[in-house]
Design an enzyme around this catalytic site. Structure first.
Site, PDB file in Angstrom:
ATOM      1  N   ASN A   7       0.887  -1.286   0.019  1.00  0.00           N
ATOM      2  CA  ASN A   7       0.108  -0.083  -0.093  1.00  0.00           C
ATOM      3  C   ASN A   7       0.868   1.058  -0.035  1.00  0.00           C
ATOM      4  O   ASN A   7       1.512   1.576   1.156  1.00  0.00           O
ATOM      5  CB  ASN A   7      -0.843   0.063   1.275  1.00  0.00           C
ATOM      6  CG  ASN A   7      -1.825   1.249   1.270  1.00  0.00           C
ATOM      7  OD1 ASN A   7      -1.583   2.365   0.880  1.00  0.00           O
ATOM      8  ND2 ASN A   7      -3.244   1.064   1.742  1.00  0.00           N
ATOM      9  N   GLU A  34      -4.053   1.914  -2.931  1.00  0.00           N
ATOM     10  CA  GLU A  34      -4.103   3.173  -2.704  1.00  0.00           C
ATOM     11  C   GLU A  34      -3.237   4.149  -3.614  1.00  0.00           C
ATOM     12  O   GLU A  34      -2.239   4.991  -3.007  1.00  0.00           O
ATOM     13  CB  GLU A  34      -3.733   3.581  -1.135  1.00  0.00           C
ATOM     14  CG  GLU A  34      -4.559   4.582  -0.573  1.00  0.00           C
ATOM     15  CD  GLU A  34      -4.528   4.852   1.173  1.00  0.00           C
ATOM     16  OE1 GLU A  34      -4.787   5.782   1.552  1.00  0.00           O
ATOM     17  OE2 GLU A  34      -3.842   3.774   1.720  1.00  0.00           O
ATOM     18  N   ASP A 147      -4.192  -4.987   0.749  1.00  0.00           N
ATOM     19  CA  ASP A 147      -4.514  -4.232   2.029  1.00  0.00           C
ATOM     20  C   ASP A 147      -5.931  -4.721   2.229  1.00  0.00           C
ATOM     21  O   ASP A 147      -6.884  -4.040   1.773  1.00  0.00           O
ATOM     22  CB  ASP A 147      -4.533  -2.789   1.911  1.00  0.00           C
ATOM     23  CG  ASP A 147      -4.737  -1.902   3.195  1.00  0.00           C
ATOM     24  OD1 ASP A 147      -5.245  -2.812   4.181  1.00  0.00           O
ATOM     25  OD2 ASP A 147      -4.580  -0.751   3.392  1.00  0.00           O
ATOM     26  N   ASN A 149      -7.780  -4.420   5.313  1.00  0.00           N
ATOM     27  CA  ASN A 149      -8.083  -3.331   6.555  1.00  0.00           C
ATOM     28  C   ASN A 149      -8.758  -4.526   7.344  1.00  0.00           C
ATOM     29  O   ASN A 149      -9.792  -4.001   7.656  1.00  0.00           O
ATOM     30  CB  ASN A 149      -9.114  -2.634   5.718  1.00  0.00           C
ATOM     31  CG  ASN A 149      -8.346  -1.291   5.480  1.00  0.00           C
ATOM     32  OD1 ASN A 149      -7.448  -0.733   6.131  1.00  0.00           O
ATOM     33  ND2 ASN A 149      -8.438  -0.590   4.224  1.00  0.00           N
ATOM     34  N   ASP A 218      -2.093  -6.242   5.933  1.00  0.00           N
ATOM     35  CA  ASP A 218      -1.824  -6.662   4.500  1.00  0.00           C
ATOM     36  C   ASP A 218      -1.465  -8.212   4.605  1.00  0.00           C
ATOM     37  O   ASP A 218      -0.637  -8.601   5.281  1.00  0.00           O
ATOM     38  CB  ASP A 218      -0.490  -5.927   4.252  1.00  0.00           C
ATOM     39  CG  ASP A 218      -0.853  -4.219   4.295  1.00  0.00           C
ATOM     40  OD1 ASP A 218      -1.242  -3.499   3.218  1.00  0.00           O
ATOM     41  OD2 ASP A 218      -0.529  -3.880   5.399  1.00  0.00           O
ATOM     42  N   ASP A 247       2.531   4.656   5.296  1.00  0.00           N
ATOM     43  CA  ASP A 247       2.453   4.107   6.585  1.00  0.00           C
ATOM     44  C   ASP A 247       2.438   2.600   6.772  1.00  0.00           C
ATOM     45  O   ASP A 247       2.198   1.899   7.526  1.00  0.00           O
ATOM     46  CB  ASP A 247       1.388   4.602   7.350  1.00  0.00           C
ATOM     47  CG  ASP A 247       0.081   4.788   6.548  1.00  0.00           C
ATOM     48  OD1 ASP A 247       0.128   4.377   5.130  1.00  0.00           O
ATOM     49  OD2 ASP A 247      -0.701   5.642   6.834  1.00  0.00           O
ATOM     50  N   HIS A 248       2.541   1.838   5.437  1.00  0.00           N
ATOM     51  CA  HIS A 248       2.533   0.553   5.427  1.00  0.00           C
ATOM     52  C   HIS A 248       3.883   0.019   4.959  1.00  0.00           C
ATOM     53  O   HIS A 248       4.777   1.067   4.259  1.00  0.00           O
ATOM     54  CB  HIS A 248       1.277  -0.002   4.327  1.00  0.00           C
ATOM     55  CG  HIS A 248      -0.045   0.118   4.630  1.00  0.00           C
ATOM     56  ND1 HIS A 248      -0.681  -0.865   4.902  1.00  0.00           N
ATOM     57  CD2 HIS A 248      -0.861   1.203   4.903  1.00  0.00           C
ATOM     58  CE1 HIS A 248      -1.956  -0.519   5.163  1.00  0.00           C
ATOM     59  NE2 HIS A 248      -1.883   1.035   4.990  1.00  0.00           N
TER      60      HIS A 248
END
Length: 256
Positions: A7, A34, A147, A149, A218, A247-248
């Site tokens: 991501n 993303e 991802d 989530n 993930d 941030d991933h």
């Protein structure tokens, strides 16, 4: 064959990070989420110059998914998750690479809970389960990756008690994830590291990365056809610490 998910949290703004990681990690297949870029602004020239072909579905400002391949032909199967003709969010793209079905996804976050965004998440999961059931029945080599989530278990998040009412950790989504595994899908990273703390995401706030206050969002799921071919895998955690990084962190496996 090395297969990865990342991501990128903005493919153009973080392009130097992505290109550096591609050069260092040398994955054969990469699923990106993303993108945060419309279709025409995907950096295909730079991706090609790095040695990768790509298919992608962009979306202005948010979402967006892509599949990259190195030295392999890629055949697009579909660029939306079946089951809702009115869903215009760019969250799914599917291709065949090296006789393997690659399903790249960016599952909805679902927050705030309760609310319409959480309802959309549950309906999206229901559609995903149907597609994954089809792949199982066809007995195909398939990888569902991206991802999700979803925080699958308490061991997949720092201080799980703080997340009870978060859409990432609600019982409904955790149960749905476990149902996928019961159908025969293999959680590759958890299979390789059954008892270890493995995170793939660290918030930008509260020094989360330096404290390792993260979560595992993930995932790489393998169909029964491929489960026995899993050899290795991991999280390139150090990438999260690079300047202007997502941030991933990238997550990867190798299969025969």
């Amino acid at each position: 064959m090395k297969i990865a998910t990342y991501n990128v949290n903005g493919v153009n703004g973080r392009l130097p990070v992505l290109l550096r990681w591609l050069e260092e990690a040398q994955p054969d297949i990469v699923c990106l989420q993303e993108l945060k870029a419309p279709q025409e602004r995907f950096p295909i020239k730079e991706i090609n110059d790095a040695g990768y072909n790509a298919i992608w579905k962009g979306q202005k400002s948010w979402n967006g998914v892509a599949i990259l391949t190195k030295n392999m032909e890629i055949t697009e199967v579909q660029r939306s998750l079946p089951g809702d003709a009115d869903d215009d969010q760019s969250r799914y793209i599917e291709a065949i690479i090296n006789q393997t079905v690659i399903c790249c996804l960016y599952l909805p976050n679902g927050n705030p809970f309760p609310g319409p965004k959480f309802d959309y998440k549950l309906s999206w999961i229901k559609r995903l389960k149907k597609r994954m059931d089809e792949l199982i029945k066809m007995d195909l080599p398939a990888v569902v990756i991206g991802d999700f989530n979803i925080i699958p278990t308490p061991s997949d998040v720092y201080k799980p008690e703080r997340w009870e009412d978060n859409a990432l950790y609600r019982p409904e989504v955790k149960t749905a994830y476990q149902q996928l595994l019961k159908k025969g899908w293999t959680d590759a990273i958890r299979t390789l590291y059954p008892d270890e703390t493995v995170y793939t995401f660290w918030d930008y706030l509260y020094k989360s990365y330096s404290r390792n206050a993260g979560m595992r969002l993930d995932h790489i799921l393998l169909s029964p056809y491929l489960a026995g071919n899993l050899k290795s895998g991991g999280v390139d955690k150090e990438v999260r610490g690079w300047e202007k990084s997502s941030d991933h962190a990238p997550v990867w496996i190798t299969i025969d």
